[in-house]
Write a protein that holds these residues in place. Structure first.
Motif, PDB file in Angstrom:
ATOM      1  N   SER A   1      -5.433   5.743   5.395  1.00 33.13           N
ATOM      2  CA  SER A   1      -5.631   4.426   6.022  1.00 33.13           C
ATOM      3  C   SER A   1      -4.374   3.962   6.755  1.00 33.13           C
ATOM      4  O   SER A   1      -4.450   3.206   7.726  1.00 33.13           O
ATOM      5  CB  SER A   1      -6.025   3.390   4.963  1.00 33.13           C
ATOM      6  N   LEU A   2      -3.203   4.434   6.279  1.00 33.49           N
ATOM      7  CA  LEU A   2      -1.934   4.067   6.910  1.00 33.49           C
ATOM      8  C   LEU A   2      -1.538   5.031   8.032  1.00 33.49           C
ATOM      9  O   LEU A   2      -0.490   4.849   8.661  1.00 33.49           O
ATOM     10  CB  LEU A   2      -0.812   4.026   5.861  1.00 33.49           C
ATOM     11  N   LYS A   3      -2.333   6.076   8.277  1.00 33.65           N
ATOM     12  CA  LYS A   3      -2.054   7.078   9.312  1.00 33.65           C
ATOM     13  C   LYS A   3      -0.677   7.730   9.089  1.00 33.65           C
ATOM     14  O   LYS A   3       0.191   7.721   9.953  1.00 33.65           O
ATOM     15  CB  LYS A   3      -2.094   6.443  10.714  1.00 33.65           C
ATOM     16  N   LYS A   4      -0.490   8.317   7.901  1.00 36.05           N
ATOM     17  CA  LYS A   4       0.764   8.991   7.561  1.00 36.05           C
ATOM     18  C   LYS A   4       0.503  10.502   7.494  1.00 36.05           C
ATOM     19  O   LYS A   4       0.170  11.048   6.432  1.00 36.05           O
ATOM     20  CB  LYS A   4       1.287   8.491   6.212  1.00 36.05           C
TER      21      LYS A   4
ATOM     22  N   ILE B   1       0.002  12.873   4.133  1.00 33.08           N
ATOM     23  CA  ILE B   1      -1.346  13.438   3.938  1.00 33.08           C
ATOM     24  C   ILE B   1      -1.267  14.948   3.746  1.00 33.08           C
ATOM     25  O   ILE B   1      -1.947  15.530   2.890  1.00 33.08           O
ATOM     26  CB  ILE B   1      -2.247  13.098   5.146  1.00 33.08           C
ATOM     27  N   ASP B   2      -0.406  15.591   4.545  1.00 32.63           N
ATOM     28  CA  ASP B   2      -0.245  17.046   4.452  1.00 32.63           C
ATOM     29  C   ASP B   2       0.238  17.452   3.059  1.00 32.63           C
ATOM     30  O   ASP B   2      -0.269  18.398   2.448  1.00 32.63           O
ATOM     31  CB  ASP B   2       0.750  17.520   5.515  1.00 32.63           C
TER      32      ASP B   2
ATOM     33  N   TYR C   1      -4.165   9.868  -1.323  1.00 27.46           N
ATOM     34  CA  TYR C   1      -4.657  10.377  -0.037  1.00 27.46           C
ATOM     35  C   TYR C   1      -5.401   9.282   0.739  1.00 27.46           C
ATOM     36  O   TYR C   1      -5.206   9.118   1.953  1.00 27.46           O
ATOM     37  CB  TYR C   1      -5.580  11.571  -0.284  1.00 27.46           C
ATOM     38  N   ARG C   2      -6.256   8.542   0.056  1.00 28.39           N
ATOM     39  CA  ARG C   2      -7.036   7.494   0.748  1.00 28.39           C
ATOM     40  C   ARG C   2      -6.105   6.442   1.373  1.00 28.39           C
ATOM     41  O   ARG C   2      -6.340   5.974   2.497  1.00 28.39           O
ATOM     42  CB  ARG C   2      -7.996   6.835  -0.235  1.00 28.39           C
TER      43      ARG C   2
ATOM     44  N   PRO D   1       0.801  -1.236   0.000  1.00 23.98           N
ATOM     45  CA  PRO D   1       0.000   0.000   0.000  1.00 23.98           C
ATOM     46  C   PRO D   1       0.833   1.284   0.000  1.00 23.98           C
ATOM     47  O   PRO D   1       0.489   2.240  -0.696  1.00 23.98           O
ATOM     48  CB  PRO D   1      -0.841  -0.122   1.280  1.00 23.98           C
ATOM     49  N   PHE D   2       1.900   1.339   0.786  1.00 22.95           N
ATOM     50  CA  PHE D   2       2.694   2.571   0.826  1.00 22.95           C
ATOM     51  C   PHE D   2       3.335   2.851  -0.531  1.00 22.95           C
ATOM     52  O   PHE D   2       3.347   3.984  -1.015  1.00 22.95           O
ATOM     53  CB  PHE D   2       3.772   2.472   1.909  1.00 22.95           C
ATOM     54  N   SER D   3       3.868   1.787  -1.159  1.00 22.71           N
ATOM     55  CA  SER D   3       4.442   1.941  -2.498  1.00 22.71           C
ATOM     56  C   SER D   3       3.364   2.360  -3.497  1.00 22.71           C
ATOM     57  O   SER D   3       3.586   3.211  -4.364  1.00 22.71           O
ATOM     58  CB  SER D   3       5.085   0.629  -2.938  1.00 22.71           C
ATOM     59  N   LEU D   4       2.169   1.776  -3.377  1.00 21.37           N
ATOM     60  CA  LEU D   4       1.064   2.118  -4.277  1.00 21.37           C
ATOM     61  C   LEU D   4       0.686   3.594  -4.139  1.00 21.37           C
ATOM     62  O   LEU D   4       0.506   4.303  -5.141  1.00 21.37           O
ATOM     63  CB  LEU D   4      -0.136   1.230  -3.959  1.00 21.37           C
TER      64      LEU D   4
END
Length: 735
Positions: free
Chosen positions: A101-104, A108-109, A96-97, A65-68
């Protein structure tokens, strides 16, 4: 292959003109071999997009997910760079979604700031308005530099909508907080300088548009335009901002300082930058369109290839499906190459036309610069003479010398009036025929007035000025536009005097034929001047093109003959000439005039009544104009006057006192002549109101009649004509 992808994506993102946003580190997937040669940057964006799409598919299938999210974010950068804002926003939202979901919070900012910018660039203001409060709140909580980028997006959106009070407030907030924000690295400190200059730019423009001129222009001139550079490359928005910056400098020198040379300099710079911005936008639009088309086509090809592989696994009919896919692929490629070939041909044609247009524009700019240089000299010379002559008249005790100085002053004044009329005329001649305002006129008297106004200039050069009129009926009136015909004769006669150093200038009028309703008159302006060479015959009537002839023979503006040629179209005739070098020239034309009823009388038709003097109200915000008009009114027997300095005072005086006539200026502060007339007509519909104005156009005539005025007198005016108009309206009232 891993290193190849990283290099391609790095090259692509290097060429993306993103304004101040940080970019997340690009993930590397150890899936392929390394290249043994460097990659060209020509198709780097396209290739990087294709590789990123492959990486997205890989990250999805392997649940990374992070790479995606990172790949979607980078694709958003790429689509934003080629101004495919809707597609860019879609990828940013996908990123962003996942980050959410990963609480980053930091990622996000960054995404929120990029998404806000993309909505503004794509003019999706509805989504921007719902997103920006969230983005601002998030960046403020993290004490992130993205807070200022979000503020800039908000300021720019309100700037587009000309909501300058909001722009001013938000720019001031940004500058105050920038002053206290802790920029640690050298890169951040440079970014601060750019942000400060950007918000100062918006602040100064907002102040000027909110009429805070002193503070606005003071701040405007402190802005360093070099800070509008983006990553060492030109970008549409910074060039537009520099164009706007120079436009407001033009306004400052034009409206505030009245320094026309400086104003024209900044206006030319602003127009040049606007042209560059438009050209860059067109170039980028064409390049981006081809690139987007190429990306979409290739994505479709990839989708078709995936479908082919899936069907190959699921079906035994692999050969048939491969044939279908190949046929579709060939069709797509054929269409692609067809449109590609046509687009290349079209682009070559467009580029050729743009180059030709640019060449013509450069020639026009050069000619106009030369014209305004000549015009500046032509205006300054008589102004200098007027100032000097006024001083000499004040100091001279000998009445004869004072009279000589006065005649010279009148000549300079009349020359300036003709020159200004020509310049104003050239700015409005965009038509084949001018609307004529015909009224009964005695040709003999009209030619006498033209001759008397020109005589001082002829006397100063020691030239004889002859006036010859051959006509069968001296007393009859013809329907003539006095202003147009006088302007034609004055321009031709001044032209003759300008190119004649000794000898004579003559105005000849000859009746050629006559019917019961019309008379055809031939007008000739002859001189014994330098003449016109054959090589100059085709250019002397062209504005801005007769400099070759002028620069060796005279310092004139080069407008007179062009205006004469254009004005004569109103009479359905044209100017012709005969000329011999060093012997002189004859310019001639003929006009069919309609015969008017009545004959010319030497004495004024309207006489004031001794027992009923005319009481006239003069309205003008200029004290000198008030004094001159008052003196001219009081020269008319039986007339006396009062004055008002603005429209509201005039309304009060007309209510309180019994006036026979109102002379109303049009351009006045607080309340102009049109509004004042409308108010007076509410309680006094009968009193004659005459416009007395320096403005002269069909639009002014129409507006004056529409608001209730009876007549328009254009300044400067002939006193005898002014007197007859005053007596006419005074006479009608007294009867």
């Amino acid at each position: 292959m891993n290193l190849l992808k990283s290099i391609l994506i790095l090259i692509a993102t290097t060429y993306i003109p993103v304004f101040g946003y940080s970019q997340s580190t690009i993930d590397q997937n150890p899936r392929s071999d390394q290249p043994k040669y460097p990659i060209s940057a020509t198709d780097s964006i396209y290739k990087a997009t294709m590789l990123l799409n492959e990486d997205i598919a890989y990250a999805k299938s392997n649940k990374l997910p992070f790479s995606l999210a990172n790949k979607h974010q980078t694709l958003g950068h790429i689509y934003s760079s080629i101004e495919s804002h809707e597609t860019a926003a879609m990828h940013y939202m996908d990123a962003y979604r996942i980050y959410d979901s990963l609480k980053k919070p930091q990622e996000i900012d960054d995404i929120l700031a990029m998404l806000a910018r993309t909505y503004v660039d794509g003019k999706n203001y509805k989504k921007f308005d719902s997103l920006i409060p969230i983005a601002l709140r998030h960046s403020k909580q993290l004490n992130s530099i993205n807070y200022f980028y979000n503020l800039e997006s908000q300021v720019r959106k309100n700037y587009f909508f000309k909501q300058y009070s909001i722009v001013l407030r938000n720019s001031e907030i940004a500058l105050q907080q920038l002053d206290t924000y802790d920029f640690l690295t050298e890169k951040d400190k440079k970014e601060k300088i750019k942000l400060v200059e950007l918000f100062r730019y918006y602040l100064s423009v907002a102040m000027i548009n909110l009429k805070q001129y002193d503070k606005g222009y003071e701040l405007l001139f402190k802005i360093d335009p070099t800070q509008f550079r983006v990553n060492g490359k030109e970008h549409l928005a910074p060039i537009s901002q520099m164009a706007t910056l120079n436009y407001y400098k033009f306004r400052y020198f034009n409206e505030r300082k009245k320094q026309l040379d400086s104003a024209n300099k900044y206006l030319l710079i602003s127009d040049s930058l606007k042209y560059i911005a438009i050209r860059n936008f067109q170039d980028r639009l064409s390049e981006n369109g081809n690139l987007i088309y190429k990306i979409i086509s290739t994505e479709k090809q990839l989708q078709l290839a995936n479908i082919k592989r899936e069907h190959h696994k699921a079906s035994s009919n692999a050969f048939l499906m491969a044939t279908i896919v190949l046929s579709l692929l060939l069709t797509v490629l054929g269409v692609f190459f067809y449109y590609y070939h046509n687009n290349r041909k079209r682009m070559k044609t467009i580029n050729s036309r743009l180059k030709e247009s640019n060449k013509k524009l450069m020639i026009i700019d050069k000619e106009r610069l030369e014209f305004f240089s000549i015009l500046s000299h032509e205006l300054r010379t008589p102004i200098y003479g007027i100032n000097g002559l006024a001083t000499l008249i004040d100091q001279e005790e000998d009445p004869k010398k004072s009279k000589t100085y006065l005649n010279a002053l009148l000549s300079s004044s009349h020359y300036i009036s003709v020159l200004i009329d020509n310049v104003l005329q050239i700015s409005t001649i965009k038509f084949e025929k001018k609307s004529l305002h015909l009224k009964p006129t005695n040709i003999l008297e009209l030619v006498k007035k033209v001759s008397s106004s020109i005589k001082i200039s002829a006397d100063q050069k020691g030239l004889k000025l002859y006036t010859n009129i051959e006509k069968t009926n001296w007393g009859e009136n013809l329907l003539v536009d006095n202003v147009v015909l006088s302007q034609i004769l004055i321009n031709l006669t001044y032209n003759a005097i300008r190119y004649t150093s000794k000898g004579f200038v003559a105005i000849n009028v000859t009746e050629q034929r006559r019917t019961d309703t019309h008379v055809n008159l031939l007008f000739e302006i002859k001189d014994s001047g330098i003449g016109i060479q054959n090589k100059h015959r085709d250019i002397i009537f062209n504005a801005f093109e007769n400099k070759t002839f002028l620069e060796k023979n005279s310092t004139g503006s080069g407008l007179g003959l062009y205006i004469v040629k254009t004005l004569l179209k109103s009479y359905n005739t044209e100017i012709k000439f005969l000329s011999k070098v060093n012997e002189g020239s004859t310019f001639y034309f003929d006009i069919d005039f309609e015969i008017a009823g009545g004959t010319f009388q030497d004495e004024p038709q309207f006489q004031p009544f001794e027992d009923a003097p005319s009481k006239i109200l003069i309205v003008d915000d200029n004290n000198i104009n008030l004094m001159v008009t008052k003196k001219n009114v009081e020269r008319i027997p039986g007339c006396f006057s009062e004055t008002a300095s603005h429209g509201r005072e005039a309304i009060c005086l007309v209510k309180d006192k019994d006036f026979d006539l109102v002379l109303m200026d049009i351009n006045m502060p607080d309340m102009d002549g049109y509004e004042a007339t409308k108010h007076i007509r509410l309680f006094n519909p009968d009193i004659p109101i005459l416009a007395l104005t320096a403005l002269n156009s069909d639009e002014i005539q129409s507006k004056a009649m529409a608001c209730g005025m009876n007549h328009v007198i254009t300044k400067p005016y002939d006193f005898e004509e002014f007197k007859s108009i005053i007596l006419k309206y005074g006479h009608v009232l007294q009867e």
